[in-house]
Design a protein around this motif. Structure first.
Motif, PDB file in Angstrom:
ATOM      1  N   VAL A 168       0.834  -1.203   0.000  1.00  0.00           N
ATOM      2  CA  VAL A 168       0.000   0.000   0.000  1.00  0.00           C
ATOM      3  C   VAL A 168       0.869   1.254   0.000  1.00  0.00           C
ATOM      4  N   PHE A 169       1.904   1.280   0.843  1.00  0.00           N
ATOM      5  CA  PHE A 169       2.762   2.457   0.890  1.00  0.00           C
ATOM      6  C   PHE A 169       3.560   2.615  -0.407  1.00  0.00           C
ATOM      7  N   TRP A 170       3.925   1.500  -1.029  1.00  0.00           N
ATOM      8  CA  TRP A 170       4.621   1.598  -2.309  1.00  0.00           C
ATOM      9  C   TRP A 170       3.718   2.241  -3.362  1.00  0.00           C
ATOM     10  N   LEU A 171       2.437   1.817  -3.402  1.00  0.00           N
ATOM     11  CA  LEU A 171       1.501   2.419  -4.341  1.00  0.00           C
ATOM     12  C   LEU A 171       1.287   3.900  -4.027  1.00  0.00           C
ATOM     13  N   GLU A 172       1.213   4.223  -2.732  1.00  0.00           N
ATOM     14  CA  GLU A 172       1.041   5.625  -2.338  1.00  0.00           C
ATOM     15  C   GLU A 172       2.251   6.456  -2.741  1.00  0.00           C
ATOM     16  N   SER A 173       3.448   5.855  -2.695  1.00  0.00           N
ATOM     17  CA  SER A 173       4.666   6.594  -3.040  1.00  0.00           C
ATOM     18  C   SER A 173       4.713   6.978  -4.510  1.00  0.00           C
ATOM     19  N   LEU A 217       2.295   8.427  -5.919  1.00  0.00           N
ATOM     20  CA  LEU A 217       1.505   9.654  -6.005  1.00  0.00           C
ATOM     21  C   LEU A 217       2.064  10.777  -5.137  1.00  0.00           C
ATOM     22  N   VAL A 218       2.602  10.402  -3.956  1.00  0.00           N
ATOM     23  CA  VAL A 218       3.111  11.392  -3.001  1.00  0.00           C
ATOM     24  C   VAL A 218       4.534  11.008  -2.620  1.00  0.00           C
ATOM     25  N   ARG A 219       5.381  11.996  -2.472  1.00  0.00           N
ATOM     26  CA  ARG A 219       6.770  11.731  -2.099  1.00  0.00           C
ATOM     27  C   ARG A 219       6.842  11.448  -0.592  1.00  0.00           C
ATOM     28  N   ILE A 220       7.071  10.173  -0.245  1.00  0.00           N
ATOM     29  CA  ILE A 220       7.117   9.760   1.166  1.00  0.00           C
ATOM     30  C   ILE A 220       8.376   8.929   1.416  1.00  0.00           C
ATOM     31  N   ASP A 221       9.477   9.304   0.786  1.00  0.00           N
ATOM     32  CA  ASP A 221      10.699   8.516   0.882  1.00  0.00           C
ATOM     33  C   ASP A 221      11.151   8.314   2.327  1.00  0.00           C
ATOM     34  N   GLY A 222      10.994   9.355   3.153  1.00  0.00           N
ATOM     35  CA  GLY A 222      11.480   9.257   4.525  1.00  0.00           C
ATOM     36  C   GLY A 222      10.808   8.169   5.332  1.00  0.00           C
ATOM     37  N   LEU A 223       9.571   7.811   4.983  1.00  0.00           N
ATOM     38  CA  LEU A 223       8.849   6.778   5.717  1.00  0.00           C
ATOM     39  C   LEU A 223       9.526   5.419   5.597  1.00  0.00           C
ATOM     40  N   GLN A 224      10.217   5.197   4.498  1.00  0.00           N
ATOM     41  CA  GLN A 224      10.857   3.899   4.307  1.00  0.00           C
ATOM     42  C   GLN A 224      11.945   3.630   5.349  1.00  0.00           C
ATOM     43  N   LEU A 225      12.541   4.675   5.884  1.00  0.00           N
ATOM     44  CA  LEU A 225      13.571   4.501   6.909  1.00  0.00           C
ATOM     45  C   LEU A 225      13.002   3.874   8.169  1.00  0.00           C
ATOM     46  N   LEU A 226      11.693   3.999   8.379  1.00  0.00           N
ATOM     47  CA  LEU A 226      11.048   3.397   9.547  1.00  0.00           C
ATOM     48  C   LEU A 226      10.279   2.127   9.183  1.00  0.00           C
ATOM     49  N   LEU A 227       9.661   2.107   7.997  1.00  0.00           N
ATOM     50  CA  LEU A 227       8.816   0.978   7.630  1.00  0.00           C
ATOM     51  C   LEU A 227       9.618  -0.257   7.244  1.00  0.00           C
ATOM     52  N   LEU A 228      10.712  -0.084   6.549  1.00  0.00           N
ATOM     53  CA  LEU A 228      11.485  -1.248   6.114  1.00  0.00           C
ATOM     54  C   LEU A 228      12.071  -2.038   7.286  1.00  0.00           C
ATOM     55  N   PRO A 229      12.622  -1.390   8.317  1.00  0.00           N
ATOM     56  CA  PRO A 229      13.058  -2.185   9.479  1.00  0.00           C
ATOM     57  C   PRO A 229      11.899  -2.920  10.156  1.00  0.00           C
ATOM     58  N   ALA A 230      10.717  -2.296  10.213  1.00  0.00           N
ATOM     59  CA  ALA A 230       9.561  -2.976  10.797  1.00  0.00           C
ATOM     60  C   ALA A 230       9.179  -4.195   9.980  1.00  0.00           C
ATOM     61  N   TYR A 254      -6.652  -6.702   8.364  1.00  0.00           N
ATOM     62  CA  TYR A 254      -5.693  -6.676   9.468  1.00  0.00           C
ATOM     63  C   TYR A 254      -4.390  -5.996   9.052  1.00  0.00           C
ATOM     64  N   GLY A 255      -3.941  -6.302   7.826  1.00  0.00           N
ATOM     65  CA  GLY A 255      -2.708  -5.686   7.345  1.00  0.00           C
ATOM     66  C   GLY A 255      -2.828  -4.182   7.194  1.00  0.00           C
ATOM     67  N   LEU A 256      -3.932  -3.733   6.621  1.00  0.00           N
ATOM     68  CA  LEU A 256      -4.121  -2.294   6.422  1.00  0.00           C
ATOM     69  C   LEU A 256      -4.208  -1.554   7.748  1.00  0.00           C
ATOM     70  N   ILE A 257      -4.938  -2.121   8.700  1.00  0.00           N
ATOM     71  CA  ILE A 257      -5.087  -1.451   9.993  1.00  0.00           C
ATOM     72  C   ILE A 257      -3.789  -1.511  10.791  1.00  0.00           C
ATOM     73  N   THR A 258      -3.024  -2.583  10.627  1.00  0.00           N
ATOM     74  CA  THR A 258      -1.719  -2.644  11.283  1.00  0.00           C
ATOM     75  C   THR A 258      -0.807  -1.532  10.786  1.00  0.00           C
ATOM     76  N   ILE A 259      -0.781  -1.338   9.483  1.00  0.00           N
ATOM     77  CA  ILE A 259       0.039  -0.268   8.913  1.00  0.00           C
ATOM     78  C   ILE A 259      -0.475   1.099   9.362  1.00  0.00           C
ATOM     79  N   ALA A 260      -1.790   1.259   9.439  1.00  0.00           N
ATOM     80  CA  ALA A 260      -2.343   2.525   9.920  1.00  0.00           C
ATOM     81  C   ALA A 260      -1.900   2.794  11.354  1.00  0.00           C
ATOM     82  N   ALA A 261      -1.874   1.754  12.183  1.00  0.00           N
ATOM     83  CA  ALA A 261      -1.443   1.931  13.575  1.00  0.00           C
ATOM     84  C   ALA A 261       0.036   2.284  13.650  1.00  0.00           C
TER      85      ALA A 261
END
Length: 223
Positions: free
Chosen positions: A25-30, A32-45, A81-88
């Motif tokens: 989901v975040f890859w698809l969102e990226s 449309l919107v520049r969210i490169d910094g989020l990957q520094l937190l999401l990829l380790p998770a 569950y996956g979508l809500i986990t990512i939202a949390a």
């Protein structure tokens, strides 16, 4: 998880699959919107969730695996569950960023690694819009999960929904996100109020599935 003649479910495997879906989901969102910094937190998770699936492979085979409604329900529920986990996770990151922005500004050379990572994140307004898009999609998919679960339950047990802890906490999670989205539309809820409701809804969903599976598999050794 989905074999030709079986369904195998475990709490760590479900968490890993959920995080994978959220990363998609975040890859698809990226795109449309520049969210490169989020990957520094999401990829380790995501790496941590994958490691947990390897360390804790315990689970159980689900009865009636050949039933198409049950298989469809489990896929839809896992997607919700996956979508809500990512939202949390996104809400927790936003809360951390909000605290970071209210701290005194240090010189760049004196900032910690976490501080530098937070400095690279997209603006909070952009992240809030992204959060509510994910919540909207997650709420729709969770509604479909409840509906498909009702159909599967009727076919297998003759009951619309079984009255157990999983059903109760799933409905509480669905109600929590419904109130949050209504509050956003009617009263313009945002910021810390929205984050608290998001984490509360996620907590109910954790209790509905992952918490019970963890207790059964890791503490009571029933699988």
């Amino acid at each position: 998880m989905l074999g030709a003649q079986h369904l195998f479910i475990g709490w760590a495997l479900a968490l890993s699959a959920a995080i994978w879906l959220g990363m998609v989901v975040f890859w698809l969102e990226s795109l449309l919107v520049r969210i490169d910094g989020l990957q520094l937190l999401l990829l380790p998770a995501a790496a941590l969730a994958s490691g947990l699936a390897a360390l804790f492979p315990q689970g159980q085979f689900v009865p009636h695996a050949e039933d198409p409604w049950l298989r469809a329900h489990l896929l839809i529920a896992l997607a919700a569950y996956g979508l809500i986990t990512i939202a949390a996770l996104h809400a927790m990151m936003m809360a951390l960023l909000d605290r970071h922005l209210h701290r005194p500004l240090d010189a760049p050379a004196q900032r910690s690694i976490i501080g530098r990572v937070l400095d690279s994140q997209p603006p909070l307004l952009v992240q809030e819009q992204l959060l509510f898009r994910i919540i909207w999609i997650g709420f729709v998919v969770l509604t479909l999960a409840v509906g498909s679960g009702s159909v599967a339950s009727m076919k297998l047990t003759g009951k619309v929904l079984p009255f157990d802890h999983k059903t109760v906490f799933t409905l509480l999670s669905w109600l929590t996100f419904g109130v949050l989205l209504a509050g956003r539309h009617i009263w313009g809820w945002r910021g810390r109020v929205a984050l608290r409701w998001t984490l509360t809804g996620f907590g109910f969903l954790i209790l509905a599935y992952t918490g019970s599976r963890f207790v059964l598999e890791m503490i009571l050794h029933r699988g």
